[in-house]
Design an enzyme around this catalytic site. Structure first.
Site, PDB file in Angstrom:
ATOM      1  N   GLU A 211       0.839  -1.198   0.000  1.00 37.65           N
ATOM      2  CA  GLU A 211       0.000   0.000   0.000  1.00 37.65           C
ATOM      3  C   GLU A 211       0.873   1.247   0.000  1.00 37.65           C
ATOM      4  O   GLU A 211       1.992   1.232   0.517  1.00 37.65           O
ATOM      5  CB  GLU A 211      -0.888   0.035   1.254  1.00 37.65           C
ATOM      6  N   LYS A 213       2.227   4.589   1.399  1.00 38.72           N
ATOM      7  CA  LYS A 213       2.358   5.150   2.749  1.00 38.72           C
ATOM      8  C   LYS A 213       2.247   6.658   2.648  1.00 38.72           C
ATOM      9  O   LYS A 213       3.153   7.334   2.163  1.00 38.72           O
ATOM     10  CB  LYS A 213       3.694   4.772   3.383  1.00 38.72           C
ATOM     11  N   ARG A 218      -3.188   9.479  10.946  1.00 35.86           N
ATOM     12  CA  ARG A 218      -3.835   8.184  11.148  1.00 35.86           C
ATOM     13  C   ARG A 218      -5.181   8.419  11.810  1.00 35.86           C
ATOM     14  O   ARG A 218      -5.284   9.146  12.813  1.00 35.86           O
ATOM     15  CB  ARG A 218      -2.951   7.311  12.036  1.00 35.86           C
ATOM     16  N   ARG A 233      -4.617   8.469  16.208  1.00 38.70           N
ATOM     17  CA  ARG A 233      -3.836   7.306  16.623  1.00 38.70           C
ATOM     18  C   ARG A 233      -3.629   7.288  18.125  1.00 38.70           C
ATOM     19  O   ARG A 233      -3.356   6.238  18.715  1.00 38.70           O
ATOM     20  CB  ARG A 233      -2.491   7.259  15.899  1.00 38.70           C
ATOM     21  N   GLU A 262      -5.842   6.592   6.795  1.00 33.04           N
ATOM     22  CA  GLU A 262      -5.042   7.815   6.812  1.00 33.04           C
ATOM     23  C   GLU A 262      -5.875   8.912   6.166  1.00 33.04           C
ATOM     24  O   GLU A 262      -6.619   8.666   5.207  1.00 33.04           O
ATOM     25  CB  GLU A 262      -3.757   7.608   6.012  1.00 33.04           C
ATOM     26  N   ARG A 374       3.524  -3.562  17.295  1.00 32.82           N
ATOM     27  CA  ARG A 374       4.402  -3.321  16.150  1.00 32.82           C
ATOM     28  C   ARG A 374       5.151  -4.622  15.900  1.00 32.82           C
ATOM     29  O   ARG A 374       5.911  -5.084  16.731  1.00 32.82           O
ATOM     30  CB  ARG A 374       5.406  -2.197  16.452  1.00 32.82           C
TER      31      ARG A 374
END
Length: 513
Positions: A211, A213, A218, A233, A262, A374
Site C-alpha cells: 500500500e 504510505k 492516522r 492514533r 489515513e 508493532r
C-alpha cells in the site's frame, strides 16, 4: 483504605529490583491488598501516570508549593491524593493558580519525605521505577490468577491497564469479556515495523499486499447508524474537526463500521499537502467550515476491524482487505497491489513517491490485526530511513540560534526498564519556525537544567532521518545515529509510540551483517 506510603514502598522496591520476576512479585503483592475502589488509582500511580492526565502544574508551581518540612508519620491515603489531584485538575478561572498551589501545598505538608519525592516525580511524569506496561500487565495477571494472554488482550482492546486491573481483580476472567471490540471505544492501532528496502520486505513476507504510505494523520472511524466519530492514533476524539470524514462514512451502506486509515489534505491537483498542513485541521474548535473549505480532508482507508456486528481483527489480512473492498467504494481505498515480485513492488514504490507520498507499507496476507502491536506483519519502506524518537533534553543555541533551545538529545524507548536510551544529538533540519516552537514546548516540559542544557519530560516525539546506525561506546545502548536530522515533529504521537532501542539495534545488526 490504602495509604499512599504502601504504593511508595512498592515503587521503591520495584525500582531497586533489576529482575522482571522480582518487579512483578512486588507489584502483584501490593495489588492483592488494595481495596477494589482504589485499584485504578494504585495501578495508575505505579505506572507513573495520573488518572486525571496533565493537571496544569509546571516546574515552578511544584517547587514553590513544596513546603520546607515533611510529615514524620505516613497518613495520606490513596483516595485523598487522587481527590486532591482531581480538584487541582478541575480548578480554573480567576485565582485558579493560587488555589491549585494551595491544594498542592496542603497535600505535600501531610506527606513524608519519600511521599513528597514520589508525588513530585509522578506529577512530572518522571516516575521511572520500571513498572512498565508489560510488567504491570504481568503483575495484574499474577495477582488475579488469570493467564497473561487474556490480560494483555483486554488491555490492547482498551488501552487502560487500570480498568483491566479493576475488572480482573474484582470479577476474574469472566469480567474481561466486557473488553471486546466495541463501537466508539477506539482501539490501539496496529503499527508497522521497518524494512530496509522493497527487496527486504518481499523477502520477509513473500506474497504480500503493498500500500502507499501517505504522510497524513492516522484515523480510526466508528459508525453506528447515523452516529459517526473520528479518533486519532492517540485515541483522541476529533470528530468535530473532521466533518467531511463524518459525512463520507455516514453515507456508506454498512450500518456498523470500524475503519482504519489515513487522512490528508490534498491540493487542487490531487497532490498531498505536507503533514504539518494536515495536522492543522485537528485540535481546532473554531472556524472549522473555513478550514474545511481551504484545507479539505480526504480519507484513504486500509483496514476494516468491524462491520455490521462482525468483528474482524482476528481474521487474516486477505479476508479483511476483501471485506474492506466490499464495504467501501474504490475512491476511499488506499492504493494497493498484491505481489511477490520485487520488480513490480519497486515500481509501486516509485509510483507512491511520484505522487508525493513517503513510500509503501508491505502487509502479510495471513496476519491478524495485532491491536497496539508493532511486528513483522506490517513493514514500512521509506527512501530515507527514519525513527520516531523522544526528546530527552536540549542545549541552548549559539550565534544565530542564541536564545533558542537547539541541540536535541534523542532517545529510543527502552521497554525493559521504562526509560529511554540516548542515541545522540542533533540540531540539523531545524527551521527558525521549528526552533521557536520547540523552545516554547520544551520549556513547558522542563524538569531540570544546568548552564547549557534543559532536561525535559520525555513527551515530544520527532521523526529523525539518519544515514546509518554506528557502534558507539559513548552512549549507553552502544550505538548512535550517523548524520541524524530532524524531519518533523509528530504531535500525533506520544512517547509510548516511539521506536524502541531493540528496533535500532536490529537496524544496526542488519546493516553490519
Amino acid at each position: 483504605m490504602s495509604l499512599l506510603s504502601e504504593v511508595v514502598e512498592a515503587s521503591r522496591l520495584v525500582a531497586e529490583t533489576s529482575s522482571r520476576l522480582g518487579k512483578r512479585a512486588h507489584l502483584s503483592a501490593l495489588l492483592r491488598t488494595v481495596p477494589p475502589d482504589e485499584i485504578t488509582i494504585a495501578v495508575s500511580f505505579l505506572s507513573g501516570t495520573l488518572p486525571q492526565g496533565r493537571i496544569g502544574l509546571g516546574y515552578a508551581a511544584i517547587h514553590n508549593a513544596t513546603p520546607d518540612h515533611a510529615a514524620e508519620t505516613p497518613a495520606l491515603t490513596l483516595r485523598e491524593v487522587a481527590e486532591t489531584f482531581t480538584r487541582i485538575s478541575e480548578t480554573s478561572g480567576a485565582g485558579s493558580a493560587r488555589i491549585r498551589a494551595t491544594l498542592l501545598h496542603d497535600m505535600f505538608a501531610l506527606a513524608t519525605a519519600p511521599e513528597q519525592q514520589f508525588l513530585t516525580r509522578l506529577i512530572y511524569g518522571e516516575l521511572r521505577q520500571g513498572a512498565l506496561e508489560g510488567i504491570m500487565l504481568d503483575a495484574i495477571a499474577r495477582a488475579a490468577e488469570i493467564p497473561l494472554a487474556e490480560i494483555r488482550r483486554a488491555f490492547l482492546l482498551t488501552g487502560d491497564a487500570s480498568a483491566v486491573a479493576h475488572a480482573a481483580l474484582t470479577g476474574g476472567a469472566a469480567a474481561l469479556s466486557a473488553f471486546g471490540v466495541q463501537l466508539f471505544r477506539p482501539l490501539q492501532p496496529m503499527l508497522a515495523g521497518t524494512a530496509d528496502d522493497v527487496g527486504d520486505a518481499i523477502a520477509r513476507l513473500g506474497t504480500g499486499a503493498l500500500e502507499w504510505k501517505m504522510d497524513g494523520a492516522r484515523v480510526q472511524v466508528h459508525k453506528s447508524g447515523s452516529d459517526v466519530r473520528v479518533y486519532t492514533r492517540n485515541l483522541n476524539d476529533v470528530t468535530q474537526s473532521a466533518p467531511e470524514l463524518v459525512e463520507t462514512v455516514r453515507a456508506l451502506p454498512a450500518r456498523e463500521l470500524i475503519l482504519d486509515g489515513e487522512t490528508i489534505v490534498q491540493r487542487a491537483s490531487g497532490a498531498p499537502e505536507t503533514f504539518q498542513v494536515t495536522m492543522r485541521r485537528f485540535g481546532r474548535k473554531l472556524n472549522i467550515a473555513k478550514m474545511r473549505e481551504e484545507m479539505p480532508l480526504h480519507p484513504y482507508f486500509f483496514d476494516i476491524l468491524h462491520v455490521d456486528g462482525e468483528t474482524l481483527i482476528d481474521r487474516p489480512g486477505a479476508e479483511r482487505f476483501a471485506a474492506l473492498g466490499d464495504a467501501l467504494p474504490s475512491g476511499l481505498l488506499m492504493p494497493r497491489i498484491v505481489t511477490s515480485d520485487a520488480v513490480e513492488a519497486d515500481a509501486f514504490l516509485r509510483a507512491s513517491l511520484a505522487s508525493g507520498h513517503e513510500g509503501i507499507v508491505a502487509k502479510s496476507l495471513d496476519a491478524s490485526y495485532d491491536v497496539g502491536r508493532r511486528g513483522t506483519g506490517w513493514l514500512k519502506v521509506k527512501v530515507a530511513t527514519t525513527l520516531d524518537l523522544v526528546i530527552l533534553a536540549a542545549e541552548w543555541g549559539h550565534g544565530r540560534r542564541q536564545g533558542w533551545l537547539s541541540n536535541l538529545h534523542l532517545g529510543a524507548r527502552d521497554p525493559a526498564n521504562g526509560g529511554f536510551v540516548m542515541l545522540g544529538k542533533t540540531f540539523k533540519g531545524l527551521t527558525d519556525e521549528m526552533l521557536a516552537w520547540q523552545t516554547t514546548e520544551l520549556l513547558a516540559r522542563e524538569i531540570a537544567r544546568d548552564d547549557r542544557t534543559v532536561h525535559v519530560r520525555p513527551e515530544l516525539v520527532a521523526e529523525i532521518a539518519f544515514d546509518d546506525v554506528q557502534s558507539s561506546p559513548r552512549y549507553p545502548g552502544g550505538v548512535a545515529l550517523r548524520f541524524a536530522r530532524v524531519k518533523r515533529y509528530r504531535p500525533d504521537k506520544n512517547a509510548a509510540d516511539a521506536d524502541t532501542i531493540a528496533t535500532v539495534l536490529e537496524i544496526h545488526k542488519r546493516r553490519t551483517a
